[in-house]
Design a protein around this motif. Structure first.
Motif, short mmCIF file in Angstrom:
data_model
loop_
_atom_site.label_atom_id
_atom_site.label_comp_id
_atom_site.label_asym_id
_atom_site.label_seq_id
_atom_site.Cartn_x
_atom_site.Cartn_y
_atom_site.Cartn_z
N TYR A 80 0.84 -1.19 0.00
CA TYR A 80 0.00 0.00 0.00
C TYR A 80 0.88 1.25 0.00
O TYR A 80 1.94 1.27 0.63
CB TYR A 80 -0.93 0.02 1.22
CG TYR A 80 -2.07 -0.97 1.15
CD1 TYR A 80 -3.35 -0.56 0.80
CD2 TYR A 80 -1.86 -2.32 1.43
CE1 TYR A 80 -4.40 -1.47 0.74
CE2 TYR A 80 -2.90 -3.24 1.36
CZ TYR A 80 -4.17 -2.80 1.02
OH TYR A 80 -5.20 -3.70 0.96
N LEU A 111 -14.90 6.21 -4.00
CA LEU A 111 -14.58 5.55 -2.74
C LEU A 111 -15.66 5.81 -1.70
O LEU A 111 -16.16 4.88 -1.04
CB LEU A 111 -13.22 6.04 -2.23
CG LEU A 111 -12.86 5.67 -0.78
CD1 LEU A 111 -12.72 4.16 -0.63
CD2 LEU A 111 -11.59 6.38 -0.35
N TYR A 143 -3.49 3.90 -1.60
CA TYR A 143 -3.69 3.07 -2.79
C TYR A 143 -3.24 1.64 -2.52
O TYR A 143 -2.25 1.42 -1.82
CB TYR A 143 -2.90 3.64 -3.97
CG TYR A 143 -3.43 4.96 -4.45
CD1 TYR A 143 -4.34 5.03 -5.49
CD2 TYR A 143 -3.06 6.15 -3.83
CE1 TYR A 143 -4.85 6.24 -5.94
CE2 TYR A 143 -3.56 7.37 -4.25
CZ TYR A 143 -4.46 7.40 -5.30
OH TYR A 143 -4.96 8.60 -5.72
N ASP A 144 -3.97 0.68 -3.08
CA ASP A 144 -3.60 -0.73 -2.89
C ASP A 144 -2.50 -1.12 -3.87
O ASP A 144 -2.06 -0.29 -4.70
CB ASP A 144 -4.84 -1.62 -3.02
CG ASP A 144 -5.38 -1.70 -4.45
OD1 ASP A 144 -4.74 -1.16 -5.38
OD2 ASP A 144 -6.44 -2.31 -4.63
N GLU A 203 -5.36 1.10 -6.97
CA GLU A 203 -6.73 1.57 -6.74
C GLU A 203 -6.80 2.35 -5.42
O GLU A 203 -6.20 1.93 -4.41
CB GLU A 203 -7.70 0.39 -6.67
CG GLU A 203 -7.91 -0.31 -8.00
CD GLU A 203 -8.60 0.58 -9.03
OE1 GLU A 203 -9.50 1.35 -8.64
OE2 GLU A 203 -8.23 0.50 -10.20
N VAL A 245 -8.19 3.16 -2.06
CA VAL A 245 -8.95 2.31 -1.14
C VAL A 245 -9.22 2.97 0.21
O VAL A 245 -9.98 2.43 1.02
CB VAL A 245 -8.25 0.96 -0.92
CG1 VAL A 245 -8.16 0.19 -2.23
CG2 VAL A 245 -6.85 1.15 -0.32
N HIS A 255 -12.41 1.58 2.00
CA HIS A 255 -13.25 0.77 1.12
C HIS A 255 -13.64 -0.53 1.82
O HIS A 255 -12.82 -1.16 2.50
CB HIS A 255 -12.49 0.45 -0.17
CG HIS A 255 -13.34 -0.15 -1.23
ND1 HIS A 255 -13.69 -1.48 -1.23
CD2 HIS A 255 -13.91 0.40 -2.34
CE1 HIS A 255 -14.45 -1.72 -2.28
NE2 HIS A 255 -14.60 -0.61 -2.98
N HIS A 302 -11.34 -3.51 1.91
CA HIS A 302 -10.00 -3.38 2.49
C HIS A 302 -10.06 -3.10 3.99
O HIS A 302 -9.07 -2.66 4.58
CB HIS A 302 -9.23 -2.27 1.77
CG HIS A 302 -8.89 -2.62 0.36
ND1 HIS A 302 -7.65 -3.10 -0.01
CD2 HIS A 302 -9.64 -2.59 -0.78
CE1 HIS A 302 -7.65 -3.33 -1.31
NE2 HIS A 302 -8.85 -3.04 -1.80
#
Length: 308
Positions: A13, A29, A67-68, A72, A74, A88, A91
């Motif tokens: 991440y 999101l 971001y993952d 993306e 998250v 999200h 996650h």
């Protein structure tokens, strides 16, 4: 000065501050979180843009996006006396929420914030438990109210001596004075005109045609400020205020019914607004036909001098 490097994140991440170019991604999101918790999206693009444009908020310092491993978005957080943290649904349970909350508090301490406020949906038990575990206490209940309008709403006559018209250019300063005077009874601080305008009449979705105002002679004594989001099938009322010496005359009821009718004539069949327990206005909205759609809790945490 405290180290505010990005918080601990799971392997893969990454994080960075938000910019105005991220509004649509943040909106996706936030709506994903709302859909999972409440079954429908409530937040529009303009709300995200307004938050990023708050006077006093420095996006490069007061916001963080996570971001993952595949890039993306998250999770996100921002802090400016108030704060918001969203993760999200896919996650959660990985420590992102607690890590971002720790970052929020570190940033708040750095700038000398005395008290943090954050709102969590009552449907999100994990968020409420996390906030309480970090010393946050329930400050107020908040409700999203709605009214269904299958037929055009009737509008009662205004009280004697009161005239009602739509919001016009030039009403801004008087509306700021009126609403801030009214909200002084429960809000923690008074907003400058610049901050107030950025969050109301300068928003891209501010709808003067669905924002009725009431006058006694040439004095503004009541106002409803509405948002008219083009991508929403609902009307939304942002603020309702009546001057203290003209309350209990039915002015708020008349203004609300005007707003409902104006939204109906634009093709909207539902109108919503948020209120919370410190305003004491829930019974007013229920009397004009509104009901509670969902609820949240406003949490508050004092940051002591030693902590800061």
């Amino acid at each position: 000065m405290p180290d505010l490097s990005p918080p601990w994140l799971p392997a893969g991440y990454q994080s960075r501050p938000a910019t105005t170019a991220d509004v649509r991604a943040i909106h996706r999101l936030v709506t994903a979180c709302e859909l999972e918790l409440d079954g429908r999206a409530e937040t529009d693009l303009d709300t995200i843009a307004a938050d990023l444009g708050r006077p006093g908020l420095a996006p490069e310092l007061d916001t963080l996006l996570v971001y993952d491993p595949v890039g993306e978005l998250v999770a996100r957080a921002w802090v400016n006396r108030r704060s918001e943290v969203d993760v999200h649904p896919g996650h959660r349970g990985r420590g992102l929420g607690s890590s971002l909350l720790a970052w929020v508090e570190a940033r708040a301490r750095q700038v000398g914030t005395e008290r943090l406020v954050q709102t969590a949906s009552d449907g999100d038990r994990r968020a409420g438990a996390l906030l309480r575990s970090r010393g946050y206490q329930a400050l107020a209940a908040a409700w999203l109210l709605e009214i269904a309008m299958p037929a055009e709403p009737a509008v009662p006559e205004p009280p004697r001596g009161i005239t009602v018209r739509r919001f016009l250019p030039g009403d801004e300063r008087a509306a700021h004075q009126l609403t801030e005077d009214a909200f002084d009874e429960w809000q923690q601080r008074r907003k400058s005109y610049e901050e107030w305008a950025r969050l109301t009449v300068e928003r891209a979705t501010f709808g003067p045609a669905v924002s009725p105002v009431a006058f006694a002679g040439d004095q503004l004594v009541g106002v409803v400020l509405s948002l008219d989001a083009p991508d929403s099938d609902e009307g939304y009322i942002e603020r309702v205020a009546v001057r203290r010496d003209h309350r209990d005359r039915g002015i708020a009821r008349v203004l609300l019914r005007h707003a409902f009718r104006d939204f109906y004539r634009q093709g909207r069949r539902t109108c919503t607004l948020w209120t919370h327990s410190e305003t004491g206005a829930l019974s007013l909205y229920e009397r004009v036909g509104m009901t509670v759609r969902c609820s949240s809790t406003v949490y508050s945490k004092a940051l002591t001098a030693r902590e800061r």
